[in-house]
Design a protein around this motif. Structure first.
Motif, PDB file in Angstrom:
ATOM      1  N   LEU A 189      -2.020  10.815   0.777  1.00  0.00           N
ATOM      2  CA  LEU A 189      -2.770   9.665   1.297  1.00  0.00           C
ATOM      3  C   LEU A 189      -4.082   9.596   0.530  1.00  0.00           C
ATOM      4  CD1 LEU A 189      -2.074  10.372   5.043  1.00  0.00           C
ATOM      5  CD2 LEU A 189      -1.508   8.210   3.925  1.00  0.00           C
ATOM      6  N   ALA A 192      -0.326   5.251   0.606  1.00  0.00           N
ATOM      7  CA  ALA A 192       0.539   6.377   0.971  1.00  0.00           C
ATOM      8  C   ALA A 192       1.564   6.548  -0.135  1.00  0.00           C
ATOM      9  CB  ALA A 192       1.237   6.107   2.301  1.00  0.00           C
ATOM     10  N   LEU A 193       1.738   7.780  -0.595  1.00  0.00           N
ATOM     11  CA  LEU A 193       2.650   8.088  -1.707  1.00  0.00           C
ATOM     12  C   LEU A 193       3.565   9.224  -1.289  1.00  0.00           C
ATOM     13  CD1 LEU A 193       3.606   8.392  -4.730  1.00  0.00           C
ATOM     14  CD2 LEU A 193       1.576   9.823  -5.069  1.00  0.00           C
ATOM     15  N   GLY A 194       4.854   8.968  -1.296  1.00  0.00           N
ATOM     16  CA  GLY A 194       5.831  10.027  -1.022  1.00  0.00           C
ATOM     17  C   GLY A 194       6.498  10.468  -2.313  1.00  0.00           C
ATOM     18  N   ALA A 228       0.806  -1.226   0.000  1.00  0.00           N
ATOM     19  CA  ALA A 228       0.000   0.000   0.000  1.00  0.00           C
ATOM     20  C   ALA A 228       0.838   1.275   0.000  1.00  0.00           C
ATOM     21  CB  ALA A 228      -0.954  -0.009   1.191  1.00  0.00           C
ATOM     22  N   THR A 229       2.124   1.178  -0.326  1.00  0.00           N
ATOM     23  CA  THR A 229       2.969   2.388  -0.330  1.00  0.00           C
ATOM     24  C   THR A 229       3.699   2.545  -1.658  1.00  0.00           C
ATOM     25  OG1 THR A 229       4.773   1.167   0.735  1.00  0.00           O
ATOM     26  CG2 THR A 229       3.352   2.474   2.167  1.00  0.00           C
ATOM     27  N   LEU A 230       3.811   3.794  -2.071  1.00  0.00           N
ATOM     28  CA  LEU A 230       4.489   4.149  -3.319  1.00  0.00           C
ATOM     29  C   LEU A 230       5.506   5.247  -3.029  1.00  0.00           C
ATOM     30  CD1 LEU A 230       1.339   4.532  -5.607  1.00  0.00           C
ATOM     31  CD2 LEU A 230       2.997   2.659  -5.716  1.00  0.00           C
ATOM     32  N   ARG A 231       6.590   5.203  -3.778  1.00  0.00           N
ATOM     33  CA  ARG A 231       7.600   6.240  -3.654  1.00  0.00           C
ATOM     34  C   ARG A 231       7.949   6.723  -5.051  1.00  0.00           C
ATOM     35  NH1 ARG A 231      12.260   8.315  -0.876  1.00  0.00           N
ATOM     36  NH2 ARG A 231      13.876   8.251  -2.444  1.00  0.00           N
ATOM     37  N   PHE A 281       3.594  14.615   0.245  1.00  0.00           N
ATOM     38  CA  PHE A 281       3.136  13.323   0.758  1.00  0.00           C
ATOM     39  C   PHE A 281       1.628  13.212   0.580  1.00  0.00           C
ATOM     40  CE2 PHE A 281       1.663  10.648   4.371  1.00  0.00           C
ATOM     41  CZ  PHE A 281       2.216   9.455   3.935  1.00  0.00           C
ATOM     42  N   THR A 290       9.277  11.659   3.222  1.00  0.00           N
ATOM     43  CA  THR A 290       9.499  11.365   1.801  1.00  0.00           C
ATOM     44  C   THR A 290      10.985  11.294   1.462  1.00  0.00           C
ATOM     45  OG1 THR A 290       9.545  13.684   1.134  1.00  0.00           O
ATOM     46  CG2 THR A 290       7.372  12.619   1.192  1.00  0.00           C
TER      47      THR A 290
END
Lengths: 334, 334
Positions: B270, B110-112, B77-80, B268, B244
């Motif tokens: 959400l 969640a995306l940073g 569930a996380t992206l960078r 950042f 981030t």
């Protein structure tokens, strides 16, 4: 005049009061621990002073003291807790325990708490997540106190936001604020003393700025940050109530008396694993930022005072006003 | 004196200016579309007026006009996203496209965005997520302007927060605010006119409240909501930069000139699927809350003005100040 209690004595007294009001042992323990933790941090407004109203609400059935909250994982990264008209604290504890397991895999978790009640010190809940390594946010709604911007009738609660994150050294950083300009309690104190309040705190029932504390209590409170703050209040209302399936502030009954149906407000948590985004740099970078703050004379970090009071309370206990202590002791049946 | 352009003409002009500064076609298109969308919403401060500085920064290498941002899924569930010292808009577009796919499964993402640049109108990015059904939040940091509470030297940016969510009827609700009490531009205008500014907007270089606009520009800006707002500014700085892997406001170079290294700030995001938490009640409940707001005389919903201006701009185009239009036309090579 105050009565000094150790933290364990405070928790034991709180549990007895709640037991006497028909609250289950598990729920009584969760509630008493949370209220004593607030006392220890010097936040008496969210401490044992809440216990008489909590107990009265349990007796009246406004809060279900025997409720068993349920938790459901609704997607790989989302959780839903139903507090089932019980106290907020055991419902939140149930959700936080599941966040730890789900978040370690998913990297981020969203948790909605529905059909809930007063959740006390917002910062304490996210602090527990930060102690487990998460960057955490919580949004809560509460019975209506603040009018929409430009309006005159209370619609939104004072709607706290809290944030916590791990540091490389020491206890987590915790930010915890309600979105009203001042606590409603400050206006109540001014009204009791017959004192004026500063302009900018509140509106009268007609929606006009007032310095009359009594008129303010009949009117509405202003958001911190005026129009910008009012926009944040709306955001929190949507996150805490609409997104969790709970009641809005203008639908919720009071946290302070035993009248009416359960308030059924909501809380919404987000927990993010910083290792999945920033990587191991996160905690040292937070420390670098905090060091840059305290390098400026006149500054201090949010939560510093709480941590000092907490350490003192662990050594020396808490001081409970004698009248409150007598009330609680009588309610405890001893 | 203004020059009227259709939205397509505005985008075409913007692309030409950026091409002439060596920006790749994909990046020029993303940037020009974002700036013209700001113009259309009446937010000229984040519109084509930014283009000369953007182009100068691309020429100087302060922003890499040919950067190709990269996206990585770091957990379920996380992206960078790494913006690689390029413009923020193409990096954010890349991340938002991935959020749609990841979020439909995980329920929250969640995306940073790291190593980024000025991200324009914060609300536009979350509005795109709300159009796809998500409740969305974004936090951005920016070069230092605000002193820590009690301090005297700028440390934090004006650090916007934006929120958007779907409604049952009509366009998404969008809340978008920077955390300074007023935009720095207002103080610059007062300084140019030799006018005083209200107390509470800014501090002088010694950390004292000032009504002297020039002294304020040499000092620091105050957060909206005073101490509470300053705590939110700190929270946003941690989410947007530390989380981030980006630079803090006090480490970042200016968005307004071509001097120094890339600013390398962060954003950042959400995004939460409300169907996984509230279920289908979410959008109708938001509409019920908004109806309760507008039922009170004197109120209006956040974003109402922007939507009206946007509709007018789609019909009638945008009005660009003649001097800016002449500058852009010269830069475009014709």
């Amino acid at each position: 005049m105050t009565v000094k209690l150790t933290l364990d004595e405070g928790i034991a007294l709180g549990r007895k009061v709640l037991h006497a009001a028909g609250v289950s042992d598990a729920n009584a323990t969760a509630v008493a621990q949370a209220l004593v933790a607030a006392e220890a941090d010097g936040i008496a407004s969210h401490g044992l002073s809440r216990l008489p109203a909590y107990a009265d609400q349990a007796r009246a059935g406004k809060v279900d003291g025997k409720a068993m909250p349920t938790v459901e994982q609704t997607a790989p990264a989302t959780l839903r807790v139903d507090a089932r008209d019980g106290f907020a604290f055991p419902a939140i504890d149930l959700g936080l325990a599941r966040i730890a397991a789900v978040g370690a895999n998913a990297g981020v978790v969203a948790l909605g708490i529905a059909n809930s009640h007063h959740f006390g010190v917002a910062g304490h809940h996210v602090e527990k997540l930060a102690e487990r390594g998460f960057v955490a946010l919580v949004f809560g709604n509460s019975p209506s106190a603040i009018a929409p911007w430009g309006g005159s009738k209370p619609l939104f609660g004072t709607n706290p936001i809290a944030f916590a994150c791990p540091r490389a050294t020491g206890a987590p950083l915790v930010v915890d604020l309600s979105l009203s300009k001042v606590a409603r309690g400050k206006i109540m104190v001014a009204a009791q003393k017959g004192e004026a309040i500063p302009k900018g705190w509140a509106l009268d029932a007609g929606g006009h700025p007032t310095t009359d504390a009594k008129a303010a209590l009949d009117g509405s409170m202003l958001a911190m940050g005026d129009a910008k703050g009012a926009a944040l209040v709306l955001m929190v209302e949507i996150l805490a109530a609409a997104l969790t399936g709970s009641q809005f502030g203008y639908e919720a009954s009071s946290f302070f008396d035993a009248k009416g149906p359960p308030p059924r407000v909501g809380q919404f948590f987000l927990a993010i694993d910083p290792l999945r985004i920033a990587g191991p740099s996160f905690a040292p970078r937070v420390d670098a930022l905090l060091a840059a703050i305290v390098a400026q004379p006149g500054t201090r970090l949010p939560g510093d005072r709480r941590l000092k009071l907490r350490a003192a309370a662990r050594r020396g206990g808490i001081a409970v006003p004698a009248a409150l202590h007598a009330d609680l002791t009588a309610r405890a049946g001893g």
